[in-house]
Design an enzyme around this catalytic site. Structure first.
Site, PDB file in Angstrom:
ATOM      1  N   LYS A 175     -12.359  -4.974   8.604  1.00 25.19           N
ATOM      2  CA  LYS A 175     -13.122  -4.220   7.599  1.00 25.19           C
ATOM      3  C   LYS A 175     -12.549  -4.513   6.223  1.00 25.19           C
ATOM      4  O   LYS A 175     -11.456  -4.075   5.870  1.00 25.19           O
ATOM      5  CB  LYS A 175     -13.050  -2.707   7.837  1.00 25.19           C
ATOM      6  CG  LYS A 175     -14.020  -1.979   6.894  1.00 25.19           C
ATOM      7  CD  LYS A 175     -13.622  -0.559   6.568  1.00 25.19           C
ATOM      8  CE  LYS A 175     -12.924  -0.389   5.235  1.00 25.19           C
ATOM      9  NZ  LYS A 175     -13.663  -0.759   4.028  1.00 25.19           N
ATOM     10  N   SER A 229      -3.161   2.031  -0.549  1.00 25.09           N
ATOM     11  CA  SER A 229      -2.301   3.047  -1.163  1.00 25.09           C
ATOM     12  C   SER A 229      -1.350   3.674  -0.147  1.00 25.09           C
ATOM     13  O   SER A 229      -1.636   3.710   1.055  1.00 25.09           O
ATOM     14  CB  SER A 229      -3.165   4.135  -1.792  1.00 25.09           C
ATOM     15  OG  SER A 229      -3.777   4.902  -0.764  1.00 25.09           O
ATOM     16  N   GLU A 250       1.251  -2.216   4.084  1.00 25.52           N
ATOM     17  CA  GLU A 250       1.682  -2.796   2.811  1.00 25.52           C
ATOM     18  C   GLU A 250       1.139  -1.879   1.731  1.00 25.52           C
ATOM     19  O   GLU A 250      -0.062  -1.880   1.465  1.00 25.52           O
ATOM     20  CB  GLU A 250       1.067  -4.206   2.710  1.00 25.52           C
ATOM     21  CG  GLU A 250       1.711  -5.063   1.691  1.00 25.52           C
ATOM     22  CD  GLU A 250       3.189  -5.116   1.927  1.00 25.52           C
ATOM     23  OE1 GLU A 250       3.903  -4.608   1.041  1.00 25.52           O
ATOM     24  OE2 GLU A 250       3.636  -5.608   2.978  1.00 25.52           O
ATOM     25  N   GLU A 385       2.317   4.519  -9.463  1.00 25.01           N
ATOM     26  CA  GLU A 385       1.602   3.241  -9.517  1.00 25.01           C
ATOM     27  C   GLU A 385       0.290   3.448 -10.282  1.00 25.01           C
ATOM     28  O   GLU A 385      -0.475   4.362  -9.975  1.00 25.01           O
ATOM     29  CB  GLU A 385       1.305   2.750  -8.099  1.00 25.01           C
ATOM     30  CG  GLU A 385       0.617   1.402  -8.090  1.00 25.01           C
ATOM     31  CD  GLU A 385       0.530   0.781  -6.696  1.00 25.01           C
ATOM     32  OE1 GLU A 385       0.096   1.469  -5.762  1.00 25.01           O
ATOM     33  OE2 GLU A 385       0.895  -0.402  -6.563  1.00 25.01           O
TER      34      GLU A 385
END
Ligand code: UN1
Length: 495
Positions: A175, A229, A250, A385
């Site tokens: 996906k 995220s 990740e 971030e």
């Protein structure tokens, strides 16, 4: 009429069961529709997983070098289509052509690396404690891999995940991010053209909440690999962990470049411009903190602000532009909110700090390269971030202070130090808390055959790229062969 792209499930190109579509628009010209994509539900995922499970029965028996040979052919096809892919990618996600060519090249490199790995997939042999007995171990396929990929590297990251999965003998349900479904579809087309059998690869388009969620909680999916995220990564980890699935995550980053007083400042400047504003700051590895030694701080800030101000922002298809748009309106709003937060926290805005709307830029989600100085570790723009072209500059007293400030961070993906001092270089390699450290290079620029990943909240210890990723996508089978013709009881008969 925009092109209607399809899912590929169980060997067929099909629309969503609902007949609904979602739009993929160009972030540089929001009125340009790149394509329409199937808005899939859980039933499509279930069919894709069933097909992948069935296909696994035969794919697992194909010799790994033969699986690798298909990937070699696919890599060759991607070389042919490189320019077309780069153009499509720039249209769907905005980064400039040089970078979308680089992203495609990273995919090609990953193909050729995976192809060769099909002839290795090394494991260990070790001596037995007993006579006339042999001990070995093999890498064996696991089953169905569920891959959920982000929009910032629409070709490289899907390749990082799917190619090791395939060469190790797993089948795939994929996906892609709904901001970059077109590039992902081209990857599947190429794999099929090269000879990947139907059912071995499946792509299901749609939202993370529905399609992604079903992939993660489907009982027949054994492996999950996700880039995105930290917040979503944690949810995925608990969901998949509850069912003992193997999960590679990740996640977020807040990468820093350190510039010491003995550094080559021109080189450090080139590095930070590329690290902070390349891909419009939308890399997991982007430089979002710049830690400057106090002796060079003022001089370097002056050089930086002058150069950042000159970076030409605009449509990535025009090669004079160096910084493309943010991925969508929501992301540009987040960037702007952080800029307001930075100002309110007392950081000093030195350049940028607003959307770029001159001329045709008003048609897209552009934001000016932004630099804040006077940032301190307490500020949110130091800690969180942002995923946009915003750089926070922090002044430090010396090397130890630089390392301390660097490590005062929840994340630990990439790091960089510019210095000519060999001792400080090695101390940095040892002490910077990050999965990747660059010496005299920016925080971006990983190569596909080296391990990629981070420490702390950036992930859960797995690596993409390099040899460790082949460990993630395979299970170890340990084999003992006793050719003594007798019962030999380990730990008993030999003592
Ligand atoms: C990412 O930002 O998610 O090292 C991947 C780099 C690229 C890959 C980045 N080769 O910046």
């Amino acid at each position: 009429m925009a092109k209607e792209y399809l899912n590929y499930i169980a060997g067929e190109w099909v629309p969503a069961d609902s007949g609904e579509w979602f739009e993929n628009r160009n972030p540089a010209h929001w009125d340009e529709l790149v394509g329409l994509f199937p808005k899939s539900g859980t039933a499509e995922v279930d069919r894709a997983v069933a097909a992948a499970k069935e296909a696994w029965k035969t794919w697992r028996l194909v010799p790994a070098p033969e699986r690798g040979a298909i990937l070699k052919t696919a890599g060759d096809i991607m070389v042919e289509r490189k320019e077309e892919i780069a153009t499509l990618m720039t249209r769907e996600m905005g980064k400039v052509l040089t970078e979308t060519r680089g992203d495609t090249q990273e995919g090609i490199d990953t193909f050729y690396y995976a192809a060769v790995e099909g002839r290795r997939l090394f494991s260990h042999t070790a001596p037995s404690e007993m006579r006339n007995k042999m001990n070995m171990s093999f890498r064996i396929p696991i089953g169905v891999a569920g891959l959920i990929t982000p929009w910032n590297f629409p070709m490289a990251i899907p390749c990082w995940k799917s190619l090791p999965a395939l060469v190790c003998g797993n089948t795939v349900v994929f996906k892609p991010a709904s901001d970059t479904p077109a590039t992902a579809t081209v990857l599947v087309e190429i794999l099929l053209e090269a000879g990947i059998p139907p059912g071995v690869i499946n792509i299901v388009h749609g939202g993370g909440g529905v399609v992604g969620n079903r992939i993660v909680n489907h009982p027949d999916v054994s492996l999950i690999s996700f880039t995105g995220s930290s917040e979503i990564g944690k949810q995925i980890n608990s969901l998949a962990g509850a069912d003992l699935k193997r999960v590679s995550l990740e996640l977020g980053g807040k990468n820093a470049q350190i510039v010491m007083d003995d550094a080559d400042l021109d080189l450090a400047l080139e590095g930070v411009l590329w690290g902070a504003f390349g891909t419009t700051g939308q890399r997991c590895t982007a430089t979002s903190r710049l830690i400057l030694h106090e002796k060079i701080h003022d001089k370097f800030v002056k050089m930086l602000v002058k150069a950042a101000d000159k970076l030409v922002v605009g449509d990535g298809l025009d090669e004079k532009n160096k910084v493309g748009p943010c991925i969508n309106e929501g992301q540009r709003n987040i960037v702007d909110e952080y800029v307001q937060i930075g100002k309110a926290e007392g950081a000093k805005l030195r350049c940028g700090g607003e959307p770029s709307t001159e001329g045709k830029n008003s048609e897209g989600w552009f934001y000016k390269p932004t630099v804040f100085t006077g940032v301190t570790p307490k500020m949110r723009i130091f800690k969180e971030e942002i995923f946009g072209p915003v750089l926070s500059v922090i002044k430090v007293k010396d090397f130890d202070d630089a390392v301390k400030v660097h490590n005062d961070c929840l994340y630990g993906l990439s790091s960089s130090i510019y210095t000519r001092d060999v001792n400080n270089s090695f101390r940095a390699i040892r002490d910077l808390e990050a999965g990747i450290t660059y010496v005299n290079g920016p925080t971006i620029g990983a190569e596909c055959h080296m391990p990629f990943g981070g420490v702390k909240q950036t992930g859960n210890g797995h690596r993409e790229g390099g040899w460790p990723v082949y460990e993630f996508y395979s299970e170890i089978k340990t084999v003992y062969v006793d050719y003594s013709g007798q019962l030999q009881r380990a730990q008993i008969d030999n003592y």
